[in-house]
Each structure stands twice: as structure tokens, then as C-alpha cells.
Write an enzyme that holds these catalytic residues in place. Structure first.
Site, PDB file in Angstrom:
ATOM      1  N   ASP A   4      -3.057   2.591  -5.950  1.00 42.66           N
ATOM      2  CA  ASP A   4      -2.068   2.674  -5.110  1.00 42.66           C
ATOM      3  C   ASP A   4      -2.020   1.461  -4.456  1.00 42.66           C
ATOM      4  OD1 ASP A   4      -4.293   2.911  -3.521  1.00 42.66           O
ATOM      5  OD2 ASP A   4      -3.607   4.534  -2.189  1.00 42.66           O
ATOM      6  N   GLU A   5      -2.651   0.284  -4.595  1.00 44.42           N
ATOM      7  CA  GLU A   5      -2.237  -0.764  -3.606  1.00 44.42           C
ATOM      8  C   GLU A   5      -2.319  -2.075  -4.801  1.00 44.42           C
ATOM      9  OE1 GLU A   5      -5.849  -2.086  -1.154  1.00 44.42           O
ATOM     10  OE2 GLU A   5      -5.423   0.236  -0.858  1.00 44.42           O
TER      11      GLU A   5
ATOM     12  N   ASP B 152       0.979  -1.153   0.082  1.00 44.62           N
ATOM     13  CA  ASP B 152       0.199  -0.145  -0.076  1.00 44.62           C
ATOM     14  C   ASP B 152       0.696   1.374  -0.042  1.00 44.62           C
ATOM     15  OD1 ASP B 152      -3.084   0.584   1.896  1.00 44.62           O
ATOM     16  OD2 ASP B 152      -1.901   1.980   0.673  1.00 44.62           O
TER      17      ASP B 152
END
Length: 395
Positions: free
Chosen positions: A123-124, A10
Site C-alpha cells: 500500500d505504499e 500512502d
DNA sequence: TCTGGGGTCCTAGGACCC
DNA sequence: TCTGGGGTCCTAGGACCC
């Protein structure tokens, strides 16, 4: 199920961190990203960054730096409310093209180390490390969990070298636990949890830390006196099933015990593509009819452009409308054949619009196309009847 | 001057077919 | 006249996630 080693990676305060690469002088200050698009930015580096207190209008915080979070603001919070808590925080507009570029860079960097990656948004990602960990074990590495941790160190370094950004990583036997674990030592942490760590590390957390328990389920659990994951794990499964239904009730119980067998899914096709917009001010269905119509058509043009660019066509056209009281309605209709044409989408969405009551001001309008297919790859069912009469070699 | 925009998945009822 | 199931597709709403 055999032992797995699953990582959840993350990025730390992703959008805000990307902005800090561009404005390094803001490092250490409370900064939030959000609000309306910037109006044709002139020389950004020289212009003065506005403060939250100067903002007026609709919009929410997309990301806040850790300094801003310390002042009580967080993503999803309305900007006007955030301005009361942190009037001096700096406000930057979102630049999604730049975030997408950084996203591609960090994912490519991870892919150079481990191939089994599941995309979970900008974003992860999840990474299945079982193979590399087992390969190391076969060569005599003593502790597979220590090996998993050292791979995580490599991943963090690779991401930093590729983007200049930091990330946090959780490694556990499954996705559910890794998602929780990656948050435990943010920013920049690596958290490894094994079966025996569930009770001491996971059970004290509130139930909403479980991915899949949102505000509604959390509130309903609270009425049953269940606030922590440990309390959920000790609950009577039959009670959970009577309150939440057979499927979700049983899942809640399993999740609290850290059980999750979902695989890391490395590829999936999109199911729908949509565009929506919240107006600066609520619009009146009659008095602002022309403006609404222009916006409506524009949404259809944009969604058609998205479809064409990505190579999809869809059969189900959906309309979404949110009234000034935040009540949301949707209507959809299914066409005979998939389309990616703006005019066809506009017609179908226009038919949907006739089925919704227009008796109050409107806050949001959206258009969605679902039941997607790749038009290039025709199945028998998609073949238009006219194809039988397409002039061919023998005509 | 509360509450963005892009998604996924689930449920539930009705139509329709076998 | 009464009464089955199962399966699939469609629509509407809602919870949840990033």
C-alpha cells in the site's frame, strides 16, 4: 547532494477502503479487517456482516477505518481487545488476492506518470519526481515545489480513477521526510515540506514518527528525556552514540535533522521466502505430534510452491517456532546446493527441529528459505558436479 | 482467551582461510 | 612457543516495517 524531489504515496486505510468498494453500504461505519480466513464465503453481499463482539479466537486487526480508529482501535491490536473497545464495529476477513489486485492497479497508474518508483509493500511507494520537476523548470516553470505539488495532484487523481481509492502524499527532499510528511494530512492530503519546514513541522512530532525508531528505541530515548524529534535533534551526538552504538546513534542524530541520502531503489531481488502459521490453540509437541507434523509438511509444500511459482531456489532452510509464552526461537541450516523441492526443504527443516527444545506448548510454526538464487541463471559455483556428466551432443 | 504473516537489516561470535 | 590481521560464511536473535 543535489536537490531532489521525493514523494511518498500512502494509500488511506488500504484494506478497509478496498472492502468498502465491495460493501458501499458500510461507508461511514466503524469497520475493521482482520481475523481468520473466511470459510468459503457464500453470497457475501447478502450475508450479515459479523460484529467485533461476536468474534472469538486469535488474530489481530490488519486495518481499521477512520471511524473505527476514532474508537481507539488500530492495526496490530488483538481482536479480543479491540472487541472490548468497539464491540459494534463490523469485522471483515482479509482478502489478500483482492488487495494485491488493487495494489497493482494503483502502482500502474502511478507508473504512467512517473517511472522512478520504489515498492514499499502492498500500500505504499516512493516516487522520485526530480526528473519531471526539473524538466518543468527547464521549460520556465517558476517554482519547482509548486510543480512537485501539481504532480502529486495528478498522482492522486490517477490513483482514484484507477481504483476508486484515496491516498496521501508527502513531498520533500528525501525519503525519510516524505514518509513522515505523507502522514501529516491523512486521509487524502498532499504535504510539501522544504528544508525550512523541518523545525516547525517535524520537530514537534514524537520520535517514533521516524521510520526506523520503533517501540524499543523510543522507550530508551524516553529514559534519556528525549520524546520529540526536536529534542533528539538537540541531543549530544556523543551521548546518542554511547547509548545506541556508533552506527545507529549517528543515524538517529542525522534523522532528527532530516538528513537522508538513500536513493529511490526501483528494483530489488527477494532475499528470503517464508510461510508461517499461528495455531488456533497451542499444540503439545508430543500429544499433538501428528497434527504438528501435518502442518509442518504443509508449510514446506507451500513455501516450495512459492519458490517454484516465483522462480527461485534457496540454500538456507530455516525453522521458526514460537512457544506458548511467546518466546521465539529459530534454527537454520545451509545445504550444499539451492533447492525448491518440498521434500528437501522438509528434511532440512526437520533436522533444524531436532535442535530446538520441545518442552512446552507451541503457538507458531514457520519455515523459511533464504540465500535465494534464480536457478535458471547459473553462476559457476552453482553448477552441480553432475553437470559435467550430463549426456550431451557427443555421447 | 493479549500479541498475524510476510519481509529486511543489523549485530555478534565462531569457523575457516590466507 | 607465541602471535598478527582481514575476509567470508554460517548461525541465532532481535528490532523494525507494512
Amino acid at each position: 547532494m543535489p536537490q531532489r524531489y521525493i514523494a511518498h504515496l500512502d494509500m488511506d486505510a488500504f484494506y478497509a477502503s478496498v472492502e468498502l468498494l465491495r460493501y458501499p453500504q458500510l461507508r461511514g461505519q466503524p469497520v475493521v479487517v482482520g481475523g481468520r480466513r473466511r470459510a468459503a464465503q457464500n453470497d457475501a453481499a447478502d450475508s450479515v456482516i459479523p460484529k467485533l463482539r461476536e468474534y472469538s479466537g486469535r488474530g489481530v486487526i490488519t486495518t481499521a477505518t477512520y471511524e473505527a480508529r476514532a474508537l481507539g482501535v488500530h492495526s496490530g491490536m488483538g481482536l479480543m481487545k479491540a472487541a472490548k473497545l468497539a464491540p459494534d464495529a463490523l469485522l471483515l476477513p482479509a482478502d489478500f488476492d483482492q488487495y494485491r489486485r488493487c495494489s497493482r492497479l494503483f502502482k500502474d497508474a502511478v507508473r504512467a506518470i512517473a517511472l522512478q518508483i520504489e515498492d514499499r509493500g502492498i500500500d505504499e511507494i516512493y516516487v522520485d519526481l526530480t526528473e519531471p520537476v526539473m524538466a518543468a523548470a527547464a521549460e520556465g516553470a517558476p517554482d519547482p515545489w509548486a510543480r512537485a505539488r501539481s504532480i502529486a495532484v495528478d498522482l492522486q487523481r490517477a490513483v482514484r480513477e484507477a481504483t476508486g481509492l484515496s491516498c496521501s502524499i508527502g513531498i520533500t527532499p528525501n525519503k525519510l521526510l516524505s514518509k513522515i510528511a505523507s502522514e501529516l494530512e491523512k486521509p487524502g492530503g498532499i504535504t510539501v515540506l522544504r528544508e525550512a519546514d523541518i523545525a516547525p513541522r517535524i520537530w514537534p512530532l514524537i520520535v517514533n514518527k521516524i521510520n526506523g525508531i520503533g517501540p524499543k528505541a523510543g522507550a530508551q530515548l524516553a529514559t534519556l528525556g528525549i520524546r520529540t524529534i526536536g529534542e533528539l535533534a538537540q541531543a549530544d551526538p556523543a551521548l546518542l552514540i554511547t547509548h545506541f552504538g556508533k552506527s545507529y546513534g549517528a543515524w538517529l542524530f542525522d534523522a532528527a535533522h532530516g538528513r537522508d541520502e538513500r536513493p529511490v531503489v526501483t528494483y530489488s531481488e527477494p532475499k528470503s521466502i517464508s510461510r508461517e502459521t499461528t495455531f488456533e490453540h497451542d499444540l503439545h509437541p508430543v500429544r499433538d505430534r501428528e497434527q504438528l507434523s501435518r502442518i509442518f509438511t504443509d508449510l514446506c509444500v507451500r513455501v516450495a510452491g512459492d519458490l517454484q511459482r516465483k522462480g527461485y531456489a534457496g540454500k538456507t532452510i530455516g525453522l521458526k517456532l514460537r512457544y506458548d509464552n511467546f518466546k521465539t526461537v529459530t534454527r537454520d541450516c545451509t545445504l550444499d546446493a539451492p533447492t525448491q523441492d518440498a521434500a528437501a526443504i522438509r528434511r532440512a527443516a526437520g533436522e533444524c527441529l531436532k535442535r530446538v527444545p520441545l518442552d512446552r506448548r507451541i503457538r507458531l510454526l514457520g519455515v523459511r528459505v533464504g540465500a535465494l538464487r534464480k536457478p535458471g541463471v547459473q553462476t559457476r559455483d552453482d553448477t552441480p558436479a553432475s553437470a559435467a556428466h550430463t549426456p550431451g551432443l557427443f555421447d
